[in-house]
Design a protein around this motif. Structure first.
Motif, PDB file in Angstrom:
ATOM      1  N   ASP A  88      12.662 -15.658  12.336  1.00  0.00           N
ATOM      2  CA  ASP A  88      12.827 -16.006  10.918  1.00  0.00           C
ATOM      3  C   ASP A  88      13.015 -14.758  10.066  1.00  0.00           C
ATOM      4  N   ALA A 105      16.485 -13.235  10.739  1.00  0.00           N
ATOM      5  CA  ALA A 105      17.540 -14.058  10.146  1.00  0.00           C
ATOM      6  C   ALA A 105      17.582 -13.912   8.624  1.00  0.00           C
ATOM      7  N   LEU A 106      16.428 -13.937   7.982  1.00  0.00           N
ATOM      8  CA  LEU A 106      16.382 -13.799   6.526  1.00  0.00           C
ATOM      9  C   LEU A 106      16.881 -12.427   6.074  1.00  0.00           C
ATOM     10  N   ASN A 107      16.495 -11.387   6.783  1.00  0.00           N
ATOM     11  CA  ASN A 107      16.931 -10.042   6.411  1.00  0.00           C
ATOM     12  C   ASN A 107      18.436  -9.866   6.594  1.00  0.00           C
ATOM     13  N   ILE A 108      18.963 -10.321   7.714  1.00  0.00           N
ATOM     14  CA  ILE A 108      20.401 -10.198   7.969  1.00  0.00           C
ATOM     15  C   ILE A 108      21.195 -11.029   6.960  1.00  0.00           C
ATOM     16  N   THR A 109      20.741 -12.248   6.679  1.00  0.00           N
ATOM     17  CA  THR A 109      21.416 -13.096   5.695  1.00  0.00           C
ATOM     18  C   THR A 109      21.423 -12.437   4.323  1.00  0.00           C
ATOM     19  N   GLY A 110      20.278 -11.908   3.908  1.00  0.00           N
ATOM     20  CA  GLY A 110      20.196 -11.234   2.618  1.00  0.00           C
ATOM     21  C   GLY A 110      21.109 -10.023   2.542  1.00  0.00           C
ATOM     22  N   LYS A 167      23.879  -9.539   4.249  1.00  0.00           N
ATOM     23  CA  LYS A 167      25.270 -10.030   4.170  1.00  0.00           C
ATOM     24  C   LYS A 167      25.594 -10.487   2.763  1.00  0.00           C
ATOM     25  N   GLU A 168      24.701 -11.252   2.158  1.00  0.00           N
ATOM     26  CA  GLU A 168      24.930 -11.758   0.800  1.00  0.00           C
ATOM     27  C   GLU A 168      25.042 -10.619  -0.207  1.00  0.00           C
ATOM     28  N   ASP A 169      24.295  -9.531   0.018  1.00  0.00           N
ATOM     29  CA  ASP A 169      24.325  -8.389  -0.894  1.00  0.00           C
ATOM     30  C   ASP A 169      25.465  -7.425  -0.590  1.00  0.00           C
ATOM     31  N   LEU A 206      19.024 -14.103  17.786  1.00  0.00           N
ATOM     32  CA  LEU A 206      19.224 -15.163  16.782  1.00  0.00           C
ATOM     33  C   LEU A 206      20.117 -16.235  17.322  1.00  0.00           C
TER      34      LEU A 206
END
Length: 65
Positions: free
Chosen positions: A27, A30-35, A37-39, A65
């Motif tokens: 978790d 995944a949250l760090n990689i998603t953040g 990418k979004e940034d 993941l």
């Protein structure tokens, strides 16, 4: 039990047992990689396991993941 990702600044989590630690690690990753990418941040390549320095009572565990 503490979990850290040496290639991701600030990516830490913790748990009371191995199974929960792995779930929490997935978790967290995944949250760090998603953040990132979004940034629009650059996602670092994972360190070679041979180059990760571990202390006493620490181990390297691959998280997929």
């Amino acid at each position: 039990m503490s979990v850290e990702f040496p290639d991701l600044s600030g990516a830490y989590t913790c748990s009371d047992d191995d199974a929960e630690a792995l779930r929490m690690a997935k978790d967290c990753l995944a949250l760090n990689i998603t953040g990132m990418k979004e940034d629009g941040d650059t996602i670092p390549r994972p360190s070679d396991v041979k180059n990760v320095v571990v202390g006493e009572n620490q181990s390297v565990v691959m998280v997929e993941l």
